[in-house]
Design a protein around this motif. Structure first.
Motif, PDB file in Angstrom:
ATOM      1  N   LEU A 162      -9.185  76.790  32.572  1.00 48.20           N
ATOM      2  CA  LEU A 162     -10.337  76.117  33.171  1.00 48.20           C
ATOM      3  C   LEU A 162     -11.144  75.379  32.102  1.00 48.20           C
ATOM      4  O   LEU A 162     -11.575  74.249  32.304  1.00 48.20           O
ATOM      5  CB  LEU A 162     -11.223  77.126  33.901  1.00 48.20           C
ATOM      6  N   PHE A 163     -11.336  76.041  30.952  1.00 45.88           N
ATOM      7  CA  PHE A 163     -12.084  75.401  29.864  1.00 45.88           C
ATOM      8  C   PHE A 163     -11.379  74.131  29.396  1.00 45.88           C
ATOM      9  O   PHE A 163     -12.028  73.158  29.022  1.00 45.88           O
ATOM     10  CB  PHE A 163     -12.257  76.367  28.687  1.00 45.88           C
ATOM     11  N   LEU A 166     -12.445  70.998  31.103  1.00 44.10           N
ATOM     12  CA  LEU A 166     -13.809  70.506  30.913  1.00 44.10           C
ATOM     13  C   LEU A 166     -13.850  69.413  29.854  1.00 44.10           C
ATOM     14  O   LEU A 166     -13.015  69.376  28.950  1.00 44.10           O
ATOM     15  CB  LEU A 166     -14.721  71.652  30.461  1.00 44.10           C
ATOM     16  N   ARG A 171     -17.320  72.551  26.686  1.00 40.19           N
ATOM     17  CA  ARG A 171     -16.452  73.702  26.426  1.00 40.19           C
ATOM     18  C   ARG A 171     -17.194  74.756  25.621  1.00 40.19           C
ATOM     19  O   ARG A 171     -18.105  74.427  24.861  1.00 40.19           O
ATOM     20  CB  ARG A 171     -15.194  73.255  25.675  1.00 40.19           C
ATOM     21  N   TYR A 199     -13.073  65.290  34.142  1.00 39.72           N
ATOM     22  CA  TYR A 199     -12.638  66.669  34.377  1.00 39.72           C
ATOM     23  C   TYR A 199     -11.166  66.633  34.795  1.00 39.72           C
ATOM     24  O   TYR A 199     -10.750  65.741  35.535  1.00 39.72           O
ATOM     25  CB  TYR A 199     -13.467  67.324  35.486  1.00 39.72           C
ATOM     26  N   HIS A 275     -23.009  77.279  33.876  1.00 37.06           N
ATOM     27  CA  HIS A 275     -21.677  76.821  33.449  1.00 37.06           C
ATOM     28  C   HIS A 275     -20.632  77.176  34.514  1.00 37.06           C
ATOM     29  O   HIS A 275     -19.752  76.362  34.826  1.00 37.06           O
ATOM     30  CB  HIS A 275     -21.330  77.485  32.120  1.00 37.06           C
ATOM     31  N   ILE A 279     -17.990  74.744  36.648  1.00 32.18           N
ATOM     32  CA  ILE A 279     -16.542  74.987  36.648  1.00 32.18           C
ATOM     33  C   ILE A 279     -16.036  75.227  38.064  1.00 32.18           C
ATOM     34  O   ILE A 279     -14.998  74.692  38.473  1.00 32.18           O
ATOM     35  CB  ILE A 279     -16.202  76.187  35.742  1.00 32.18           C
ATOM     36  N   LEU A 283     -13.931  72.111  39.267  1.00 35.04           N
ATOM     37  CA  LEU A 283     -12.534  72.431  38.963  1.00 35.04           C
ATOM     38  C   LEU A 283     -11.894  73.303  40.044  1.00 35.04           C
ATOM     39  O   LEU A 283     -10.939  72.882  40.699  1.00 35.04           O
ATOM     40  CB  LEU A 283     -12.445  73.122  37.599  1.00 35.04           C
TER      41      LEU A 283
END
Length: 641
Positions: A162-163, A166, A171, A199, A275, A279, A283
């Protein structure tokens, strides 16, 4: 005569015409007689041929019936053959060759339609029962295949993946542990490009599998098993989505959990939540929507319903934390995190509306908007609470040296931080304010906070017994306010008038300090009260008639008062270098000229007496040096320079 001739001629012609007509009638009668003979012959021939025609027609009909029967038999045999083929594929199951399996199901449906429209066949009912039984079995295996295939490729997404999706600026820092639980960058005003940054959606289900799942879902919908499809999809995907969030570090916390947390812990969790929201929406939820739309392509309402069912629990887990913060006990330090949370909800608003489209997701959209409004309301109320808290702050924390009070630095830093959120505050006032211009509302609130601080400082200054220290305290604190405003964006909002007005207040307190602290000692170095031996006042600058004893007393009083002032005021503090130097200079400008004049005029009378050093303790240069030690916050036992 001529007439008779013509009449004879006409008679001859008429006779000829009659004879011609008689001959034509004879010919006509002969022709009719011949044709009549032909007609009777044809009738006889037709009568003779009729049995043959009947037999030929019967034979042709028999051939046609045979052809139809053969074709019908061939079609039935073909359906039986197709049924056997479909049965073979159904019994093998869909796992090895899904495409062939789906073709078999489609064929079974055609066979059922064929025999349903031809129920006159003796075997129709039996075939229909068998085909329907096969179709039910095939459908059941299809549902199992959909469930198994979906489960096989539905795995929780690891935080690192997932990071990776970004933008670099969002991140986690390199010193994080990669678990998703390390401090994250947060606050929308710190990431102005976050809305336009790129993204990369994670791969939730491999693209090669999605068409297979789509075909399976389509078959289930056609079979009328829509609710079962929804249940299977929801149970599988919702658990995976929740697990992805848990791995990221998302917790389900109640209002009570929030209330029990230490502020430092809670602040870190709020930063992470901001954050996590970014996400989750940009995402995870966006990726889930993409998967859902591809699997249920062509069934928009079903796609919306499935997506809503899959995400509702995860969305609730995220929003419940935000709601717990918004509903928790208000405190000034929470304002900035409330604004951070409000910012992220506003940043994500458009995407939430896009991703959670359709009637089925209406409740989720409303929940997100409800949280945004609650955060805005709580932030506004906290803003109001802060103004009231500043005005009514009753802390007994005394600053013995008259320096800037902790409340002053706290409030000024608070206001400076607020201006980091200037755009957010203006937006908040615009959306949820009283309808006034957002700039004027922010300016008005800031002015009220500054006035509340000033009022509180006025009250705190009354704690000092020394009036000079009262004015020094107010001078220091209001100067700190003015200097901070001039160096920040607050100057544009409060305006030059505010700055100039408060600079004058600073100067007024500086003058009042000087007058209060130094007027008494200046009286000891004035000629006022000095009398001649005859008892009259000293006039004309003549010092010969002044009592040496009175002069000694004056010098002694000056020394004692200066020592006391120096000892006390060298413990006082003026933290601003420029202000400190200007205040020392102001004192020196009134004290040194008076002392020099007094010393020059009356010093020789004392110096000619016994033990002059006992009375004339300081030169003007000594005083100037000692004045340079004022306002440095020395301890009582610290020696003079």
């Amino acid at each position: 005569m001529a007439v008779d001739t013509r009449m004879d001629l006409l008679r001859e012609r008429a006779l000829l015409m009659r004879q011609s007509l008689q001959k034509s009638q004879t010919i006509t009668d002969n022709v009719v007689s011949i044709l009549g003979s032909f007609d009777s012959r044809l009738s006889a021939l037709e009568s003779a041929m009729r049995p043959t025609q009947i037999r030929t027609h019967a034979i042709r009909k028999a051939h046609e019936n045979i052809d139809k029967t053969l074709k019908a038999a061939e079609a039935i045999l073909s359906q039986f053959h197709l049924l056997r083929q479909a049965e073979s594929k159904v019994l093998k199951g869909p796992h090895e060759d899904l495409e062939s399996y789906l073709e078999a199901i489609a064929q079974l449906r055609k066979i059922i339609r064929y025999f349903s429209s031809n129920k006159s066949f003796k075997s129709s009912d039996g075939v229909l029962n068998h085909a329907n039984s096969l179709l039910a079995k095939a459908q059941s295996k299809l549902e199992d295949e959909f469930k198994q295939l979906l489960a096989s490729y539905s795995k929780a997404v690891e935080p690192d993946l997932l990071f990776d999706g970004l933008p670099n600026s969002l991140r986690p820092s390199a010193d994080g542990d990669g678990s998703g639980k390390s401090p994250m960058p947060h606050g929308g005003h710190h990431n102005d490009d976050s809305e336009t940054a790129a993204y990369t959606l994670p791969v939730l289900i491999p693209s090669r599998v999605l068409p297979l799942l789509h075909d399976l879902a389509q078959q289930m919908v056609q079979a009328g098993h829509q609710q079962l499809l929804l249940q299977i999809y929801k149970e599988t995907r919702s658990l995976v989505l929740e697990e992805s969030l848990r791995k990221l570090g998302v917790e389900k916390l109640s209002k009570e959990d929030v209330q029990r947390m230490q502020w430092e812990v809670l602040e870190a969790k709020i930063g992470n939540w901001i954050h996590f929201m970014r996400i989750a929406v940009k995402l995870l939820f966006a990726g889930e929507r993409q998967v859902c739309d591809k699997i249920f392509q062509g069934f928009d309402s079903l796609s919306d319903q499935c997506f809503a069912e899959v995400t509702v629990s995860s969305v609730s887990m995220l929003l419940s934390f935000g709601d717990a913060i918004a509903r928790s006990k208000r405190s000034p330090e929470k304002l900035f995190v409330l604004l951070d949370m409000y910012e992220i909800m506003r940043e994500l608003h458009t995407e939430i509306d896009t991703i959670f489209k359709g009637k089925a997701c209406l409740e989720i959209r409303d929940s997100a908007m409800g949280l945004t409004k609650r955060l805005a309301q709580t932030a506004q109320e906290t803003f109001g609470d802060f103004e009231e808290a500043v005005d009514k702050d009753a802390t007994k924390t005394a600053v013995l040296d008259g320096t800037v009070h902790p409340l002053t630095s706290y409030v000024i830093n608070y206001v400076k931080f607020l201006f980091d959120y200037q755009a957010t505050l203006k937006q908040l006032f615009l959306e949820f304010g009283n309808g006034d211009d957002s700039n004027s509302q922010l300016a008005s609130v800031t002015m009220r906070i500054m006035q509340a601080l000033q009022n509180n400082l006025e009250g705190k200054s009354k704690q000092y017994r020394d009036p000079a220290l009262t004015h020094l305290f107010l001078m220091n604190n209001i100067h700190y306010m003015v200097r901070s405003v001039r160096r920040s964006e607050a100057k544009d909002l409060l305006g030059d008038d505010w700055v100039q007005r408060h600079r004058r207040i600073v100067q007024q307190h500086a003058n009042l300090y000087k007058r209060t602290a130094w007027t008494k000692i200046l009286q000891t170095s004035s000629t006022q009260g000095l009398t001649s031996s005859g008892g009259g006042s000293l006039e004309g600058g003549n010092s010969s008639g002044v009592s040496r004893g009175l002069l000694k007393e004056r010098f002694k009083m000056f020394n004692m008062q200066f020592d006391e002032l120096h000892q006390r005021q060298s413990q006082w503090t003026v933290p601003d270098t420029e202000l400190r130097e200007s205040l020392r200079l102001a004192v020196a400008e009134v004290l040194l000229p008076a002392y020099r004049s007094f010393l020059k005029r009356f010093g020789p009378l004392v110096e000619n007496g016994k033990n002059p050093q006992k009375y004339i303790k300081y030169t003007a240069e000594d005083l100037e040096r000692l004045l340079g030690e004022l306002f440095e916050g020395k301890s009582m036992n610290e020696p003079r320079r």
